[in-house]
Design a protein around this motif. Sequence first.
Motif, PDB file in Angstrom:
ATOM      1  N   ARG A  36       4.734  -1.354   7.486  1.00 44.04           N
ATOM      2  CA  ARG A  36       4.069  -0.756   6.840  1.00 44.04           C
ATOM      3  C   ARG A  36       3.144   1.046   7.234  1.00 44.04           C
ATOM      4  NH1 ARG A  36       0.483  -4.363   3.100  1.00 44.04           N
ATOM      5  NH2 ARG A  36      -0.158  -2.786   1.976  1.00 44.04           N
ATOM      6  N   PRO A  37       2.758   1.553   6.646  1.00 42.80           N
ATOM      7  CA  PRO A  37       2.546   3.256   6.616  1.00 42.80           C
ATOM      8  C   PRO A  37       1.060   2.373   7.789  1.00 42.80           C
ATOM      9  CG  PRO A  37       3.330   3.372   5.026  1.00 42.80           C
ATOM     10  CD  PRO A  37       3.934   1.909   5.056  1.00 42.80           C
ATOM     11  N   PHE A  38       0.684   3.308   8.212  1.00 44.19           N
ATOM     12  CA  PHE A  38      -0.789   2.963   8.351  1.00 44.19           C
ATOM     13  C   PHE A  38      -1.923   4.024   7.667  1.00 44.19           C
ATOM     14  CE2 PHE A  38       0.419   6.239  12.281  1.00 44.19           C
ATOM     15  CZ  PHE A  38      -0.334   7.250  11.815  1.00 44.19           C
ATOM     16  N   VAL A  39      -2.838   3.460   7.532  1.00 42.50           N
ATOM     17  CA  VAL A  39      -4.315   4.286   6.697  1.00 42.50           C
ATOM     18  C   VAL A  39      -5.421   5.157   7.605  1.00 42.50           C
ATOM     19  CG1 VAL A  39      -5.565   5.083   5.431  1.00 42.50           C
ATOM     20  CG2 VAL A  39      -2.929   3.814   4.420  1.00 42.50           C
ATOM     21  N   THR A  40      -6.064   6.088   8.121  1.00 46.17           N
ATOM     22  CA  THR A  40      -6.964   5.521   9.405  1.00 46.17           C
ATOM     23  C   THR A  40      -7.569   7.035   9.101  1.00 46.17           C
ATOM     24  OG1 THR A  40      -7.735   5.912  11.393  1.00 46.17           O
ATOM     25  CG2 THR A  40      -5.876   6.334  11.085  1.00 46.17           C
ATOM     26  N   ALA A  78      -6.074   0.049  -4.804  1.00 42.08           N
ATOM     27  CA  ALA A  78      -5.391   0.749  -5.795  1.00 42.08           C
ATOM     28  C   ALA A  78      -4.691   1.873  -5.863  1.00 42.08           C
ATOM     29  CB  ALA A  78      -5.271   1.120  -7.390  1.00 42.08           C
ATOM     30  N   ALA A  79      -5.549   2.742  -5.079  1.00 44.92           N
ATOM     31  CA  ALA A  79      -5.609   4.498  -4.643  1.00 44.92           C
ATOM     32  C   ALA A  79      -4.895   4.054  -3.625  1.00 44.92           C
ATOM     33  CB  ALA A  79      -7.439   5.243  -4.391  1.00 44.92           C
ATOM     34  N   LEU A  80      -5.564   2.920  -2.524  1.00 50.14           N
ATOM     35  CA  LEU A  80      -4.893   2.811  -1.415  1.00 50.14           C
ATOM     36  C   LEU A  80      -3.144   2.736  -0.880  1.00 50.14           C
ATOM     37  CD1 LEU A  80      -7.624   1.711   1.176  1.00 50.14           C
ATOM     38  CD2 LEU A  80      -6.539   3.657   1.120  1.00 50.14           C
ATOM     39  N   GLU A  81      -3.348   1.710  -2.269  1.00 52.90           N
ATOM     40  CA  GLU A  81      -2.158   1.070  -2.201  1.00 52.90           C
ATOM     41  C   GLU A  81      -0.686   2.361  -2.955  1.00 52.90           C
ATOM     42  OE1 GLU A  81      -0.791  -1.924  -5.091  1.00 52.90           O
ATOM     43  OE2 GLU A  81      -2.526  -3.590  -4.145  1.00 52.90           O
ATOM     44  N   GLU A  82      -1.098   2.728  -3.849  1.00 51.41           N
ATOM     45  CA  GLU A  82      -0.311   4.686  -4.342  1.00 51.41           C
ATOM     46  C   GLU A  82      -0.248   5.517  -3.246  1.00 51.41           C
ATOM     47  OE1 GLU A  82      -1.612   5.731  -7.966  1.00 51.41           O
ATOM     48  OE2 GLU A  82       0.219   7.519  -7.874  1.00 51.41           O
ATOM     49  N   LEU A  83      -1.247   5.774  -1.880  1.00 55.10           N
ATOM     50  CA  LEU A  83      -1.204   6.348  -1.210  1.00 55.10           C
ATOM     51  C   LEU A  83       0.013   6.188   0.149  1.00 55.10           C
ATOM     52  CD1 LEU A  83      -2.823   8.933  -0.040  1.00 55.10           C
ATOM     53  CD2 LEU A  83      -4.129   7.176   1.727  1.00 55.10           C
ATOM     54  N   GLU A  84      -0.009   4.366   0.084  1.00 59.01           N
ATOM     55  CA  GLU A  84       0.941   4.118   0.801  1.00 59.01           C
ATOM     56  C   GLU A  84       2.277   4.255   0.516  1.00 59.01           C
ATOM     57  OE1 GLU A  84      -0.742   0.464   2.430  1.00 59.01           O
ATOM     58  OE2 GLU A  84       1.652  -0.875   2.350  1.00 59.01           O
ATOM     59  N   LEU A  85       2.231   4.195  -0.712  1.00 57.64           N
ATOM     60  CA  LEU A  85       4.037   3.875  -1.655  1.00 57.64           C
ATOM     61  C   LEU A  85       4.452   5.956  -1.607  1.00 57.64           C
ATOM     62  CD1 LEU A  85       5.776   2.311  -3.540  1.00 57.64           C
ATOM     63  CD2 LEU A  85       4.550   4.433  -5.764  1.00 57.64           C
ATOM     64  N   GLU A  86       3.543   6.830  -1.834  1.00 60.53           N
ATOM     65  CA  GLU A  86       3.479   8.278  -0.858  1.00 60.53           C
ATOM     66  C   GLU A  86       4.506   8.402   0.569  1.00 60.53           C
ATOM     67  OE1 GLU A  86       3.992  10.943  -2.983  1.00 60.53           O
ATOM     68  OE2 GLU A  86       3.877   9.017  -5.424  1.00 60.53           O
ATOM     69  N   ALA A  87       3.444   7.516   0.889  1.00 64.56           N
ATOM     70  CA  ALA A  87       3.391   7.967   2.606  1.00 64.56           C
ATOM     71  C   ALA A  87       4.775   7.512   3.164  1.00 64.56           C
ATOM     72  CB  ALA A  87       2.742   6.947   3.084  1.00 64.56           C
ATOM     73  N   ARG A  88       4.877   6.566   2.399  1.00 61.03           N
ATOM     74  CA  ARG A  88       6.261   6.097   3.002  1.00 61.03           C
ATOM     75  C   ARG A  88       7.991   6.902   1.832  1.00 61.03           C
ATOM     76  NH1 ARG A  88       5.569   0.821   0.588  1.00 61.03           N
ATOM     77  NH2 ARG A  88       5.125  -0.836   2.500  1.00 61.03           N
ATOM     78  N   LYS A  89       7.708   8.070   0.890  1.00 65.11           N
ATOM     79  CA  LYS A  89       8.371   8.689  -0.195  1.00 65.11           C
ATOM     80  C   LYS A  89       8.329  10.134   1.087  1.00 65.11           C
ATOM     81  CE  LYS A  89       7.443   7.935  -5.097  1.00 65.11           C
ATOM     82  NZ  LYS A  89       5.927   8.335  -5.982  1.00 65.11           N
ATOM     83  N   ALA A  90       7.388   9.875   1.860  1.00 65.19           N
ATOM     84  CA  ALA A  90       7.306  11.004   2.520  1.00 65.19           C
ATOM     85  C   ALA A  90       8.444  10.866   3.743  1.00 65.19           C
ATOM     86  CB  ALA A  90       5.633  11.847   2.232  1.00 65.19           C
ATOM     87  N   GLY A  91       8.550   9.605   3.638  1.00 62.48           N
ATOM     88  CA  GLY A  91       9.180  10.140   5.177  1.00 62.48           C
ATOM     89  C   GLY A  91       7.934   9.674   6.078  1.00 62.48           C
ATOM     90  N   ALA A  92       6.271   9.440   6.287  1.00 66.28           N
ATOM     91  CA  ALA A  92       5.234   9.227   6.804  1.00 66.28           C
ATOM     92  C   ALA A  92       5.064   7.846   7.585  1.00 66.28           C
ATOM     93  CB  ALA A  92       4.352  10.309   6.771  1.00 66.28           C
TER      94      ALA A  92
END
Lengths: 143, 150
Positions: A36-40, A78-92
């Motif tokens: 999973r993409p990390f969020v910090t 919910a916002a963090l879940e969407e952020l994670e999804l966007e991170a995956r899309k961006a290849g981050a």
Amino acid sequence: MVDSPVPMRPVAASLLLLAGCTASTFTRLPSPDPIRPFVTAEGIPAGSPYDSLGLVQVTRRGVLVFGFADPAGTEVDAALEELELEARKAGADGVVNARVLKQPWTLAERITGAVLFFLPLPSEVTVTGEFVRLRKATAGSVP
Amino acid sequence: MKRALTVFSALALSLSGCSAVTRGGALSSVPAASDRGMFLSTSGAPGRYTTLGFVQVRGYGVQVAGYQEAGHATLDGPIRGALAAEASRMGGNGVIHIEFLDENPTTDFERAQAAAQSIQNLASGQRGVEAKDRYVTVTGEVIRFEGAVQ
């Protein structure tokens, strides 16, 4: 009945007014997972090589029905879940310097919303951050 | 029947299209591809530096008919334009700890609503297209590197 030195009625009224004036909101992040993409909320430590993939802001907006029901998903998770999804899309690999902005409703306001159910409470959450891809030296490790 | 429709509309409104995602271009990577130009980052600096000051920019724009953006209410415009220009004017070659906020992003539902309303207005000839003021705020710490950018 013994007369109290402190007038009880005004004290009780003040307590009632003050109770529930604090609103808090929290979300628990899942355990670190290399897939999973990390969020910090922190930045990249000095000296660690990385590539910036761009800035992102996720905003979720809706209404609280009956003061408590959140059908649109305007909580932080919910916002963090969407952020994670966007991170995956961006290849981050993850999102750094994440900031959360949410104006929570107090318990008293939510109860008022439940009583006046025909007036839904507006609700919004915003998360901002920067997508990064870690260079090989630190890839896979959460900063 | 009317009541049921109102409840259904309220429910549909609360459930649909509640999300807005704003994206901006990549900032500087570390190590920087080149030691020329302005170093831009939401993190700290990759080398020794002197802080020259702080800068805040508020970009203003207008969204027409829900989809057409005019002005500087994007993330890239204020950061690469006004923020970098201001930093350069202060004698800096970098802006670190950049923070940003798209103050009133538009959700997909609101876009569709504005577009539909604009079409309806034009068709009826009564009003013009829907326009919405947009604001983006960006802040940062202006620095000058002591030596080359790493």
